[in-house]
Write a protein that holds these residues in place. Structure first.
Motif, PDB file in Angstrom:
ATOM      1  N   GLY A 452       0.826  -1.218   0.000  1.00 46.96           N
ATOM      2  CA  GLY A 452       0.000   0.000   0.000  1.00 46.96           C
ATOM      3  C   GLY A 452       0.856   1.262   0.000  1.00 46.96           C
ATOM      4  N   PHE A 453       1.984   1.175   0.737  1.00 48.66           N
ATOM      5  CA  PHE A 453       2.891   2.326   0.802  1.00 48.66           C
ATOM      6  C   PHE A 453       3.442   2.639  -0.592  1.00 48.66           C
ATOM      7  N   LEU A 454       3.859   1.569  -1.328  1.00 47.40           N
ATOM      8  CA  LEU A 454       4.402   1.791  -2.669  1.00 47.40           C
ATOM      9  C   LEU A 454       3.320   2.293  -3.629  1.00 47.40           C
ATOM     10  N   VAL A 455       2.110   1.735  -3.494  1.00 46.62           N
ATOM     11  CA  VAL A 455       1.003   2.191  -4.363  1.00 46.62           C
ATOM     12  C   VAL A 455       0.793   3.688  -4.157  1.00 46.62           C
ATOM     13  N   GLY A 456       0.865   4.107  -2.906  1.00 44.03           N
ATOM     14  CA  GLY A 456       0.707   5.530  -2.588  1.00 44.03           C
ATOM     15  C   GLY A 456       1.770   6.368  -3.278  1.00 44.03           C
ATOM     16  N   LEU A 457       3.029   5.859  -3.273  1.00 46.53           N
ATOM     17  CA  LEU A 457       4.124   6.596  -3.920  1.00 46.53           C
ATOM     18  C   LEU A 457       3.899   6.696  -5.427  1.00 46.53           C
ATOM     19  N   ILE A 458       3.401   5.586  -6.007  1.00 44.66           N
ATOM     20  CA  ILE A 458       3.157   5.573  -7.461  1.00 44.66           C
ATOM     21  C   ILE A 458       2.114   6.630  -7.824  1.00 44.66           C
ATOM     22  N   ILE A 459       1.021   6.642  -7.053  1.00 47.10           N
ATOM     23  CA  ILE A 459      -0.053   7.610  -7.337  1.00 47.10           C
ATOM     24  C   ILE A 459       0.470   9.037  -7.170  1.00 47.10           C
ATOM     25  N   LYS A 460       1.269   9.214  -6.113  1.00 53.37           N
ATOM     26  CA  LYS A 460       1.794  10.551  -5.842  1.00 53.37           C
ATOM     27  C   LYS A 460       2.696  11.017  -6.989  1.00 53.37           C
ATOM     28  N   SER A 461       3.586  10.123  -7.460  1.00 55.16           N
ATOM     29  CA  SER A 461       4.499  10.587  -8.506  1.00 55.16           C
ATOM     30  C   SER A 461       3.789  10.769  -9.850  1.00 55.16           C
ATOM     31  N   SER A 462       2.568  10.200  -9.970  1.00 62.89           N
ATOM     32  CA  SER A 462       1.813  10.443 -11.217  1.00 62.89           C
ATOM     33  C   SER A 462       0.941  11.687 -11.082  1.00 62.89           C
ATOM     34  N   GLY A 463       1.018  12.330  -9.927  1.00 62.55           N
ATOM     35  CA  GLY A 463       0.179  13.514  -9.701  1.00 62.55           C
ATOM     36  C   GLY A 463      -1.281  13.130  -9.524  1.00 62.55           C
ATOM     37  N   GLY A 464      -1.494  11.926  -9.025  1.00 64.24           N
ATOM     38  CA  GLY A 464      -2.867  11.479  -8.749  1.00 64.24           C
ATOM     39  C   GLY A 464      -3.614  11.008  -9.975  1.00 64.24           C
ATOM     40  N   SER A 465      -2.889  10.819 -11.079  1.00 67.00           N
ATOM     41  CA  SER A 465      -3.603  10.495 -12.318  1.00 67.00           C
ATOM     42  C   SER A 465      -3.677   9.001 -12.594  1.00 67.00           C
ATOM     43  N   ILE A 466      -3.098   8.189 -11.693  1.00 69.14           N
ATOM     44  CA  ILE A 466      -3.159   6.741 -11.931  1.00 69.14           C
ATOM     45  C   ILE A 466      -4.225   6.116 -11.036  1.00 69.14           C
ATOM     46  N   ASN A 467      -5.023   5.264 -11.629  1.00 70.16           N
ATOM     47  CA  ASN A 467      -6.054   4.533 -10.903  1.00 70.16           C
ATOM     48  C   ASN A 467      -5.369   3.580  -9.913  1.00 70.16           C
ATOM     49  N   PRO A 468      -5.696   3.656  -8.618  1.00 74.68           N
ATOM     50  CA  PRO A 468      -5.016   2.832  -7.607  1.00 74.68           C
ATOM     51  C   PRO A 468      -5.015   1.338  -7.914  1.00 74.68           C
ATOM     52  N   SER A 469      -6.138   0.830  -8.447  1.00 73.78           N
ATOM     53  CA  SER A 469      -6.170  -0.629  -8.660  1.00 73.78           C
ATOM     54  C   SER A 469      -5.246  -1.031  -9.806  1.00 73.78           C
ATOM     55  N   ILE A 470      -5.106  -0.155 -10.809  1.00 73.35           N
ATOM     56  CA  ILE A 470      -4.173  -0.445 -11.908  1.00 73.35           C
ATOM     57  C   ILE A 470      -2.734  -0.406 -11.377  1.00 73.35           C
ATOM     58  N   ALA A 471      -2.460   0.614 -10.538  1.00 71.52           N
ATOM     59  CA  ALA A 471      -1.115   0.740  -9.961  1.00 71.52           C
ATOM     60  C   ALA A 471      -0.754  -0.507  -9.157  1.00 71.52           C
ATOM     61  N   LYS A 472      -1.748  -0.997  -8.382  1.00 72.94           N
ATOM     62  CA  LYS A 472      -1.501  -2.157  -7.528  1.00 72.94           C
ATOM     63  C   LYS A 472      -1.242  -3.409  -8.376  1.00 72.94           C
ATOM     64  N   ASP A 473      -2.051  -3.575  -9.420  1.00 69.42           N
ATOM     65  CA  ASP A 473      -1.878  -4.732 -10.313  1.00 69.42           C
ATOM     66  C   ASP A 473      -0.481  -4.753 -10.924  1.00 69.42           C
ATOM     67  N   LEU A 474      -0.082  -3.583 -11.481  1.00 68.42           N
ATOM     68  CA  LEU A 474       1.218  -3.523 -12.139  1.00 68.42           C
ATOM     69  C   LEU A 474       2.345  -3.753 -11.154  1.00 68.42           C
ATOM     70  N   LEU A 475       2.205  -3.176  -9.980  1.00 68.01           N
ATOM     71  CA  LEU A 475       3.246  -3.321  -8.958  1.00 68.01           C
ATOM     72  C   LEU A 475       3.410  -4.796  -8.577  1.00 68.01           C
ATOM     73  N   SER A 476       2.269  -5.475  -8.320  1.00 72.49           N
ATOM     74  CA  SER A 476       2.335  -6.902  -7.952  1.00 72.49           C
ATOM     75  C   SER A 476       3.018  -7.703  -9.044  1.00 72.49           C
ATOM     76  N   LYS A 477       2.680  -7.387 -10.292  1.00 72.58           N
ATOM     77  CA  LYS A 477       3.257  -8.117 -11.414  1.00 72.58           C
ATOM     78  C   LYS A 477       4.783  -7.920 -11.463  1.00 72.58           C
TER      79      LYS A 477
END
Ligand SMILES: [Zn+2]
Length: 481
Positions: A452-477
Protein backbone atom coordinates in the motif's frame (compact mmCIF):
# COMPACT_ATOMS: atom_id res chain seq x y z
CA UNK A 1 -52.24 -24.70 16.97
CA UNK A 2 -51.40 -22.87 13.75
CA UNK A 3 -53.34 -19.67 12.98
CA UNK A 4 -53.65 -17.74 9.73
CA UNK A 5 -54.25 -13.99 9.88
CA UNK A 6 -56.51 -12.24 7.37
CA UNK A 7 -56.41 -8.49 6.89
CA UNK A 8 -58.62 -6.08 4.97
CA UNK A 9 -57.83 -2.37 4.67
CA UNK A 10 -60.22 0.57 4.33
CA UNK A 11 -58.50 3.75 3.22
CA UNK A 12 -59.93 7.25 3.22
CA UNK A 13 -58.22 9.54 0.76
CA UNK A 14 -58.80 13.29 0.94
CA UNK A 15 -59.38 14.57 -2.58
CA UNK A 16 -57.58 17.61 -4.00
CA UNK A 17 -60.64 19.58 -5.13
CA UNK A 18 -61.01 23.35 -4.82
CA UNK A 19 -64.37 23.17 -3.09
CA UNK A 20 -66.13 20.81 -0.69
CA UNK A 21 -68.25 17.81 -1.67
CA UNK A 22 -71.72 19.35 -1.50
CA UNK A 23 -71.20 23.14 -1.23
CA UNK A 24 -69.06 25.91 -2.70
CA UNK A 25 -66.89 26.36 0.41
CA UNK A 26 -63.17 26.25 -0.36
CA UNK A 27 -61.11 23.32 0.88
CA UNK A 28 -58.58 25.13 3.07
CA UNK A 29 -55.30 24.12 4.65
CA UNK A 30 -55.14 26.31 7.73
CA UNK A 31 -54.86 26.04 11.49
CA UNK A 32 -57.36 28.89 11.88
CA UNK A 33 -60.66 27.22 12.79
CA UNK A 34 -64.05 27.76 11.15
CA UNK A 35 -63.07 30.00 8.24
CA UNK A 36 -64.64 27.97 5.42
CA UNK A 37 -68.27 27.31 6.31
CA UNK A 38 -71.77 27.68 4.95
CA UNK A 39 -75.27 26.48 5.89
CA UNK A 40 -74.77 23.26 3.89
CA UNK A 41 -71.55 22.05 5.52
CA UNK A 42 -72.85 23.21 8.90
CA UNK A 43 -75.97 21.10 8.38
CA UNK A 44 -78.36 24.00 8.99
CA UNK A 45 -82.04 23.28 8.34
CA UNK A 46 -83.16 23.79 4.77
CA UNK A 47 -79.66 23.81 3.26
CA UNK A 48 -79.45 21.59 0.17
CA UNK A 49 -76.40 19.63 -1.05
CA UNK A 50 -75.17 19.74 -4.67
CA UNK A 51 -72.56 17.08 -5.59
CA UNK A 52 -69.11 18.25 -6.68
CA UNK A 53 -68.54 17.08 -10.27
CA UNK A 54 -64.76 17.22 -9.99
CA UNK A 55 -64.84 14.92 -6.96
CA UNK A 56 -66.99 12.41 -8.86
CA UNK A 57 -64.52 12.57 -11.77
CA UNK A 58 -61.61 11.92 -9.38
CA UNK A 59 -63.39 8.95 -7.75
CA UNK A 60 -64.24 7.50 -11.17
CA UNK A 61 -60.60 7.92 -12.22
CA UNK A 62 -59.47 6.03 -9.13
CA UNK A 63 -62.08 3.29 -9.68
CA UNK A 64 -60.98 2.86 -13.31
CA UNK A 65 -57.29 2.83 -12.42
CA UNK A 66 -57.93 0.01 -9.94
CA UNK A 67 -59.74 -2.03 -12.60
CA UNK A 68 -63.11 -1.63 -10.93
CA UNK A 69 -66.39 -2.16 -12.70
CA UNK A 70 -68.13 1.21 -12.81
CA UNK A 71 -71.68 1.31 -11.44
CA UNK A 72 -73.74 3.06 -14.07
CA UNK A 73 -76.58 4.04 -11.72
CA UNK A 74 -74.94 5.43 -8.63
CA UNK A 75 -76.70 6.62 -5.52
CA UNK A 76 -75.95 8.74 -2.43
CA UNK A 77 -77.01 7.42 0.95
CA UNK A 78 -77.31 8.88 4.41
CA UNK A 79 -75.26 7.11 7.06
CA UNK A 80 -76.94 8.16 10.30
CA UNK A 81 -75.09 8.62 13.53
CA UNK A 82 -74.60 11.32 16.12
CA UNK A 83 -71.28 12.97 16.81
CA UNK A 84 -70.56 16.62 17.72
CA UNK A 85 -68.35 17.17 14.65
CA UNK A 86 -71.08 15.85 12.35
CA UNK A 87 -73.67 18.64 12.44
CA UNK A 88 -76.18 16.99 10.05
CA UNK A 89 -76.20 13.89 12.29
CA UNK A 90 -75.61 11.88 9.15
CA UNK A 91 -72.83 11.57 6.65
CA UNK A 92 -73.62 11.48 2.95
CA UNK A 93 -71.92 8.35 1.67
CA UNK A 94 -72.56 5.51 -0.74
CA UNK A 95 -74.01 2.18 0.27
CA UNK A 96 -75.06 -0.56 -2.14
CA UNK A 97 -74.31 1.39 -5.32
CA UNK A 98 -70.73 2.66 -5.02
CA UNK A 99 -68.85 4.21 -7.97
CA UNK A 100 -66.70 1.10 -8.53
CA UNK A 101 -66.68 -2.55 -7.46
CA UNK A 102 -64.52 -5.68 -7.85
CA UNK A 103 -61.18 -4.23 -8.82
CA UNK A 104 -57.54 -4.97 -8.11
CA UNK A 105 -54.26 -3.21 -7.48
CA UNK A 106 -50.82 -4.53 -8.44
CA UNK A 107 -48.27 -4.12 -5.65
CA UNK A 108 -44.65 -5.15 -5.11
CA UNK A 109 -43.97 -7.42 -2.17
CA UNK A 110 -40.60 -9.05 -1.44
CA UNK A 111 -39.35 -8.09 -4.89
CA UNK A 112 -42.28 -9.80 -6.58
CA UNK A 113 -45.46 -8.49 -8.10
CA UNK A 114 -48.64 -9.37 -6.23
CA UNK A 115 -52.24 -8.31 -6.65
CA UNK A 116 -54.66 -7.05 -4.00
CA UNK A 117 -58.37 -7.55 -4.66
CA UNK A 118 -60.41 -4.35 -4.23
CA UNK A 119 -64.00 -4.71 -3.09
CA UNK A 120 -65.25 -1.18 -3.68
CA UNK A 121 -64.37 2.45 -4.33
CA UNK A 122 -66.92 4.97 -3.11
CA UNK A 123 -67.57 8.60 -2.23
CA UNK A 124 -67.64 9.93 1.32
CA UNK A 125 -67.56 13.35 2.93
CA UNK A 126 -65.27 14.21 5.81
CA UNK A 127 -66.48 15.27 9.24
CA UNK A 128 -65.40 18.32 11.21
CA UNK A 129 -62.56 18.07 13.69
CA UNK A 130 -62.97 17.75 17.47
CA UNK A 131 -60.15 18.83 19.74
CA UNK A 132 -60.58 17.53 23.27
CA UNK A 133 -59.10 20.15 25.58
CA UNK A 134 -57.04 19.23 28.57
CA UNK A 135 -56.24 15.55 28.12
CA UNK A 136 -56.81 15.11 24.39
CA UNK A 137 -59.21 12.24 25.14
CA UNK A 138 -62.95 12.57 24.89
CA UNK A 139 -63.64 10.70 28.15
CA UNK A 140 -61.50 12.96 30.34
CA UNK A 141 -61.43 16.31 28.51
CA UNK A 142 -62.49 19.54 30.21
CA UNK A 143 -64.17 20.77 27.02
CA UNK A 144 -64.17 20.05 23.29
CA UNK A 145 -63.48 22.59 20.51
CA UNK A 146 -65.07 22.07 17.10
CA UNK A 147 -63.61 23.15 13.77
CA UNK A 148 -65.84 22.65 10.73
CA UNK A 149 -63.31 23.61 8.02
CA UNK A 150 -62.97 19.91 7.19
CA UNK A 151 -66.71 19.25 7.35
CA UNK A 152 -67.85 18.15 3.89
CA UNK A 153 -64.39 17.83 2.30
CA UNK A 154 -64.62 15.12 -0.39
CA UNK A 155 -63.12 11.75 0.40
CA UNK A 156 -62.85 8.55 -1.53
CA UNK A 157 -62.89 5.29 0.38
CA UNK A 158 -61.12 2.26 -1.05
CA UNK A 159 -61.93 -1.06 0.57
CA UNK A 160 -59.88 -4.19 -0.09
CA UNK A 161 -61.28 -7.68 0.14
CA UNK A 162 -60.01 -9.58 3.20
CA UNK A 163 -57.05 -10.98 1.31
CA UNK A 164 -53.92 -9.56 2.90
CA UNK A 165 -51.85 -11.88 5.09
CA UNK A 166 -49.15 -9.76 6.73
CA UNK A 167 -48.48 -6.24 7.97
CA UNK A 168 -45.76 -5.85 5.34
CA UNK A 169 -48.26 -6.65 2.60
CA UNK A 170 -50.58 -3.99 4.04
CA UNK A 171 -47.74 -1.45 4.04
CA UNK A 172 -46.80 -2.30 0.43
CA UNK A 173 -50.47 -1.88 -0.54
CA UNK A 174 -50.73 1.58 1.08
CA UNK A 175 -47.44 2.66 -0.55
CA UNK A 176 -48.82 1.66 -3.93
CA UNK A 177 -52.20 3.31 -3.32
CA UNK A 178 -50.50 6.52 -2.21
CA UNK A 179 -48.38 6.60 -5.36
CA UNK A 180 -51.49 5.92 -7.43
CA UNK A 181 -53.45 8.89 -6.04
CA UNK A 182 -50.38 11.10 -6.53
CA UNK A 183 -49.91 9.98 -10.13
CA UNK A 184 -53.63 10.44 -10.81
CA UNK A 185 -53.31 13.96 -9.37
CA UNK A 186 -56.40 13.48 -7.19
CA UNK A 187 -54.83 13.95 -3.73
CA UNK A 188 -51.84 15.58 -2.04
CA UNK A 189 -51.16 12.10 -0.65
CA UNK A 190 -49.45 13.40 2.47
CA UNK A 191 -49.72 10.85 5.25
CA UNK A 192 -48.44 13.28 7.89
CA UNK A 193 -51.31 15.63 7.04
CA UNK A 194 -53.90 12.87 7.22
CA UNK A 195 -54.62 12.97 3.46
CA UNK A 196 -54.66 9.17 3.68
CA UNK A 197 -56.10 7.49 6.77
CA UNK A 198 -56.61 3.78 7.14
CA UNK A 199 -58.57 1.27 9.18
CA UNK A 200 -57.49 -2.36 9.31
CA UNK A 201 -59.87 -5.29 9.78
CA UNK A 202 -57.98 -8.17 11.30
CA UNK A 203 -58.97 -11.71 12.15
CA UNK A 204 -57.10 -14.91 12.79
CA UNK A 205 -58.43 -18.39 12.11
CA UNK A 206 -57.31 -21.93 12.74
CA UNK A 207 -55.24 -22.85 9.69
CA UNK A 208 -57.33 -26.00 9.18
CA UNK A 209 -60.59 -24.04 9.04
CA UNK A 210 -62.16 -22.50 5.93
CA UNK A 211 -64.09 -19.98 7.99
CA UNK A 212 -62.57 -16.59 8.79
CA UNK A 213 -62.16 -15.66 12.45
CA UNK A 214 -64.00 -12.83 14.24
CA UNK A 215 -63.08 -9.48 12.73
CA UNK A 216 -61.62 -6.68 14.84
CA UNK A 217 -61.34 -3.22 13.35
CA UNK A 218 -58.47 -0.88 14.21
CA UNK A 219 -59.44 2.72 13.47
CA UNK A 220 -57.81 5.73 11.99
CA UNK A 221 -54.10 5.25 11.51
CA UNK A 222 -52.17 7.61 9.28
CA UNK A 223 -48.61 6.38 9.29
CA UNK A 224 -47.12 3.25 7.79
CA UNK A 225 -45.30 2.60 11.04
CA UNK A 226 -48.55 2.58 13.06
CA UNK A 227 -50.21 0.39 10.46
CA UNK A 228 -47.43 -2.19 10.56
CA UNK A 229 -47.11 -2.25 14.35
CA UNK A 230 -50.84 -2.19 15.04
CA UNK A 231 -51.45 -5.15 12.71
CA UNK A 232 -48.58 -7.16 14.20
CA UNK A 233 -49.74 -6.38 17.72
CA UNK A 234 -53.35 -7.29 16.98
CA UNK A 235 -52.51 -10.60 15.29
CA UNK A 236 -50.42 -11.59 18.27
CA UNK A 237 -53.10 -10.45 20.75
CA UNK A 238 -55.80 -12.50 19.02
CA UNK A 239 -53.65 -15.63 18.75
CA UNK A 240 -52.75 -15.39 22.44
CA UNK A 241 -56.44 -14.97 23.37
CA UNK A 242 -57.49 -17.97 21.26
CA UNK A 243 -54.74 -20.10 22.76
CA UNK A 244 -56.09 -19.16 26.21
CA UNK A 245 -59.52 -20.38 25.16
CA UNK A 246 -60.99 -16.85 25.02
CA UNK A 247 -63.55 -15.70 22.49
CA UNK A 248 -62.58 -12.75 20.28
CA UNK A 249 -65.14 -9.95 20.56
CA UNK A 250 -66.23 -8.25 17.38
CA UNK A 251 -65.21 -4.70 18.21
CA UNK A 252 -63.52 -1.52 17.12
CA UNK A 253 -60.15 -0.86 18.70
CA UNK A 254 -57.89 2.13 18.81
CA UNK A 255 -54.11 2.04 18.28
CA UNK A 256 -52.35 3.72 21.19
CA UNK A 257 -49.24 5.16 19.56
CA UNK A 258 -47.40 5.82 22.82
CA UNK A 259 -48.02 2.47 24.49
CA UNK A 260 -47.97 0.52 21.20
CA UNK A 261 -51.08 -1.48 22.04
CA UNK A 262 -54.62 -1.65 20.63
CA UNK A 263 -57.40 -0.75 23.07
CA UNK A 264 -61.13 -1.41 22.84
CA UNK A 265 -63.20 1.63 21.71
CA UNK A 266 -66.69 0.22 21.22
CA UNK A 267 -68.42 -2.92 20.16
CA UNK A 268 -68.52 -3.05 16.42
CA UNK A 269 -71.69 -1.70 14.90
CA UNK A 270 -73.18 -3.44 11.91
CA UNK A 271 -74.32 -1.51 8.84
CA UNK A 272 -77.94 -1.88 10.05
CA UNK A 273 -77.06 0.37 13.02
CA UNK A 274 -76.49 3.28 10.65
CA UNK A 275 -80.01 3.19 9.20
CA UNK A 276 -78.78 3.81 5.67
CA UNK A 277 -81.34 5.25 3.31
CA UNK A 278 -80.98 7.03 -0.01
CA UNK A 279 -80.60 10.80 0.35
CA UNK A 280 -83.87 12.37 -0.78
CA UNK A 281 -82.10 15.68 -1.50
CA UNK A 282 -79.76 14.30 -4.17
CA UNK A 283 -80.90 12.72 -7.42
CA UNK A 284 -79.39 9.42 -8.54
CA UNK A 285 -76.06 9.70 -10.27
CA UNK A 286 -75.68 8.36 -13.80
CA UNK A 287 -72.13 7.52 -14.87
CA UNK A 288 -72.82 6.74 -18.52
CA UNK A 289 -70.41 5.41 -21.11
CA UNK A 290 -69.66 8.85 -22.51
CA UNK A 291 -68.67 10.19 -19.10
CA UNK A 292 -66.56 7.10 -18.34
CA UNK A 293 -64.80 7.34 -21.71
CA UNK A 294 -63.89 10.97 -21.10
CA UNK A 295 -62.40 10.02 -17.72
CA UNK A 296 -60.54 7.08 -19.34
CA UNK A 297 -58.99 9.47 -21.85
CA UNK A 298 -57.52 11.48 -18.96
CA UNK A 299 -55.77 8.45 -17.44
CA UNK A 300 -52.08 9.21 -16.84
CA UNK A 301 -49.31 6.62 -16.67
CA UNK A 302 -50.00 4.42 -13.64
CA UNK A 303 -47.35 3.34 -11.09
CA UNK A 304 -47.21 -0.26 -12.36
CA UNK A 305 -46.74 1.02 -15.93
CA UNK A 306 -43.90 3.27 -14.76
CA UNK A 307 -42.37 0.21 -13.08
CA UNK A 308 -42.60 -1.85 -16.26
CA UNK A 309 -40.89 0.89 -18.28
CA UNK A 310 -38.10 1.07 -15.73
CA UNK A 311 -37.69 -2.71 -15.72
CA UNK A 312 -37.26 -2.64 -19.48
CA UNK A 313 -33.95 -0.82 -18.90
CA UNK A 314 -32.73 -3.84 -16.92
CA UNK A 315 -33.61 -2.72 -13.39
CA UNK A 316 -34.92 -5.35 -10.96
CA UNK A 317 -38.55 -5.07 -9.89
CA UNK A 318 -37.39 -3.90 -6.44
CA UNK A 319 -35.25 -1.10 -7.92
CA UNK A 320 -37.99 -0.14 -10.37
CA UNK A 321 -40.47 -0.03 -7.49
CA UNK A 322 -38.30 2.30 -5.40
CA UNK A 323 -37.65 4.59 -8.36
CA UNK A 324 -41.30 4.66 -9.48
CA UNK A 325 -42.26 5.91 -6.02
CA UNK A 326 -39.73 8.74 -6.15
CA UNK A 327 -40.46 12.30 -7.28
CA UNK A 328 -41.28 12.74 -10.96
CA UNK A 329 -38.04 14.60 -11.68
CA UNK A 330 -36.01 11.66 -10.38
CA UNK A 331 -37.80 9.19 -12.67
CA UNK A 332 -37.32 11.55 -15.63
CA UNK A 333 -33.64 12.08 -14.77
CA UNK A 334 -33.15 8.30 -14.69
CA UNK A 335 -34.65 7.86 -18.16
CA UNK A 336 -32.67 10.82 -19.57
CA UNK A 337 -29.35 9.68 -18.12
CA UNK A 338 -29.97 6.05 -19.08
CA UNK A 339 -30.69 7.05 -22.68
CA UNK A 340 -27.00 8.05 -22.97
CA UNK A 341 -25.23 5.67 -20.58
CA UNK A 342 -27.29 2.55 -21.44
CA UNK A 343 -26.18 1.29 -18.04
CA UNK A 344 -29.26 1.03 -15.85
CA UNK A 345 -27.46 -0.30 -12.81
CA UNK A 346 -24.85 2.48 -12.46
CA UNK A 347 -27.41 5.13 -13.48
CA UNK A 348 -29.74 3.85 -10.74
CA UNK A 349 -26.96 3.77 -8.14
CA UNK A 350 -25.74 7.28 -8.94
CA UNK A 351 -29.23 8.79 -8.86
CA UNK A 352 -30.67 7.02 -5.82
CA UNK A 353 -27.40 7.00 -3.87
CA UNK A 354 -24.69 9.57 -4.54
CA UNK A 355 -26.81 12.30 -6.14
CA UNK A 356 -29.54 12.34 -3.52
CA UNK A 357 -26.99 11.96 -0.72
CA UNK A 358 -25.00 14.96 -1.95
CA UNK A 359 -28.18 16.99 -2.43
CA UNK A 360 -29.06 16.35 1.21
CA UNK A 361 -25.57 17.41 2.22
CA UNK A 362 -25.88 20.79 0.50
CA UNK A 363 -29.52 21.00 1.61
CA UNK A 364 -31.25 21.33 -1.75
CA UNK A 365 -34.51 19.59 -2.70
CA UNK A 366 -34.27 20.13 -6.41
CA UNK A 367 -31.44 20.23 -8.90
CA UNK A 368 -29.94 23.62 -9.76
CA UNK A 369 -31.29 25.02 -13.05
CA UNK A 370 -27.96 24.52 -14.83
CA UNK A 371 -27.67 20.85 -13.90
CA UNK A 372 -28.31 18.77 -17.01
CA UNK A 373 -28.95 15.04 -17.26
CA UNK A 374 -26.09 14.98 -19.81
CA UNK A 375 -23.65 16.05 -17.12
CA UNK A 376 -24.48 13.03 -14.98
CA UNK A 377 -24.27 10.79 -18.07
CA UNK A 378 -20.84 12.24 -18.78
CA UNK A 379 -19.60 11.50 -15.25
CA UNK A 380 -20.82 7.90 -15.50
CA UNK A 381 -19.29 7.47 -18.95
CA UNK A 382 -15.94 8.92 -17.83
CA UNK A 383 -15.85 6.36 -15.00
CA UNK A 384 -16.98 3.45 -17.18
CA UNK A 385 -14.26 4.24 -19.72
CA UNK A 386 -11.64 4.48 -16.94
CA UNK A 387 -10.87 8.10 -17.70
CA UNK A 388 -11.59 9.12 -14.11
CA UNK A 389 -11.88 7.15 -10.87
CA UNK A 390 -15.15 6.57 -9.04
CA UNK A 391 -14.12 8.94 -6.26
CA UNK A 392 -13.23 11.64 -8.81
CA UNK A 393 -16.78 11.20 -10.16
CA UNK A 394 -18.11 12.12 -6.71
CA UNK A 395 -15.87 15.20 -6.59
CA UNK A 396 -17.13 16.32 -10.01
CA UNK A 397 -20.76 15.78 -9.02
CA UNK A 398 -20.28 17.88 -5.88
CA UNK A 399 -18.85 20.72 -7.99
CA UNK A 400 -21.77 20.54 -10.43
CA UNK A 401 -24.29 20.98 -7.63
CA UNK A 402 -22.84 24.33 -6.57
CA UNK A 403 -21.68 25.98 -9.80
CA UNK A 404 -22.41 25.98 -13.50
CA UNK A 405 -19.50 23.97 -14.88
CA UNK A 406 -19.07 20.91 -17.08
CA UNK A 407 -17.67 17.59 -15.80
CA UNK A 408 -14.82 17.89 -18.30
CA UNK A 409 -13.82 21.32 -16.99
CA UNK A 410 -13.83 20.14 -13.38
CA UNK A 411 -11.78 17.05 -14.24
CA UNK A 412 -9.27 19.14 -16.18
CA UNK A 413 -9.02 21.87 -13.58
CA UNK A 414 -8.60 19.47 -10.65
CA UNK A 415 -6.33 17.14 -12.59
CA UNK A 416 -8.71 14.18 -12.21
CA UNK A 417 -8.10 12.47 -15.54
CA UNK A 418 -6.37 9.16 -15.09
CA UNK A 419 -3.19 8.23 -16.92
CA UNK A 420 -4.09 5.58 -19.44
CA UNK A 421 -0.78 5.36 -21.27
CA UNK A 422 0.40 1.96 -20.01
CA UNK A 423 4.03 2.51 -21.03
CA UNK A 424 4.15 5.69 -19.01
CA UNK A 425 2.48 4.06 -15.98
CA UNK A 426 4.86 1.12 -16.14
CA UNK A 427 7.83 3.48 -16.16
CA UNK A 428 6.56 5.23 -13.02
CA UNK A 429 6.07 1.85 -11.29
CA UNK A 430 9.60 0.76 -12.24
CA UNK A 431 11.10 4.02 -10.97
CA UNK A 432 9.33 3.66 -7.61
CA UNK A 433 10.63 0.08 -7.29
CA UNK A 434 14.21 1.12 -8.07
CA UNK A 435 14.10 4.05 -5.69
CA UNK A 436 12.71 1.91 -2.84
CA UNK A 437 14.75 -1.27 -3.08
CA UNK A 438 14.82 -1.69 0.72
CA UNK A 439 11.07 -1.63 0.91
CA UNK A 440 10.86 -4.15 -1.94
CA UNK A 441 13.11 -6.54 0.00
CA UNK A 442 10.86 -6.25 3.05
CA UNK A 443 7.76 -6.95 0.94
CA UNK A 444 9.42 -10.04 -0.50
CA UNK A 445 10.12 -11.12 3.09
CA UNK A 446 6.41 -11.06 3.79
CA UNK A 447 5.59 -7.49 4.88
CA UNK A 448 2.56 -7.29 2.59
CA UNK A 449 1.17 -4.15 4.13
CA UNK A 450 4.05 -2.17 2.59
CA UNK A 451 2.49 -2.74 -0.86
CA UNK A 452 0.00 0.00 0.00
CA UNK A 453 2.89 2.33 0.80
CA UNK A 454 4.40 1.79 -2.67
CA UNK A 455 1.00 2.19 -4.36
CA UNK A 456 0.71 5.53 -2.59
CA UNK A 457 4.12 6.60 -3.92
CA UNK A 458 3.16 5.57 -7.46
CA UNK A 459 -0.05 7.61 -7.34
CA UNK A 460 1.79 10.55 -5.84
CA UNK A 461 4.50 10.59 -8.51
CA UNK A 462 1.81 10.44 -11.22
CA UNK A 463 0.18 13.51 -9.70
CA UNK A 464 -2.87 11.48 -8.75
CA UNK A 465 -3.60 10.49 -12.32
CA UNK A 466 -3.16 6.74 -11.93
CA UNK A 467 -6.05 4.53 -10.90
CA UNK A 468 -5.02 2.83 -7.61
CA UNK A 469 -6.17 -0.63 -8.66
CA UNK A 470 -4.17 -0.45 -11.91
CA UNK A 471 -1.11 0.74 -9.96
CA UNK A 472 -1.50 -2.16 -7.53
CA UNK A 473 -1.88 -4.73 -10.31
CA UNK A 474 1.22 -3.52 -12.14
CA UNK A 475 3.25 -3.32 -8.96
CA UNK A 476 2.33 -6.90 -7.95
CA UNK A 477 3.26 -8.12 -11.41
CA UNK A 478 6.60 -6.34 -11.32
CA UNK A 479 7.39 -7.63 -7.83
CA UNK A 480 6.76 -11.23 -8.89
CA UNK A 481 9.43 -11.04 -11.55
ZN1 LIG B 1 -70.02 24.85 2.95
Amino acid sequence: MQYNPTIGIETHVELKTNSKMFCRCKVVDTEEPNVSLCPTCLGLPGALPVPNKKAIEFITLLALSTNCKITKQGMFHRKNYFYPDLPKNYQISQFDLPVGINGSLKIVLNDQEAEVAIERVHMEEDTGKSTHMGTGRIDSATSTALDFNRSGVPLVEIVTKPVLKTSLEAVAYIEELRQLVLDLGISEGKLEKGNLRFDANISVANSESDVLGTKVEIKNMNSLRSLERAIDYEIERQIKALNNGEIIAQETRHWDEGKEVTKPMRSKEGSADYRYFSDPDIPNMVLDEEFVNIIKSKMPKLPYQKRLELMQTGLSIGEANILSKSNDWIVKLFHDVYSTTKNSSSTYNWITGELQGQMRKVEINELPSWFKADSLSEIINLIESNKISFSSGKVILAALLVKNVTPYDVAKEQNLFQENDSEKILQIVKNVITENSEVVVRIKNGEDKLIGFLVGLIIKSSGGSINPSIAKDLLSKELEE
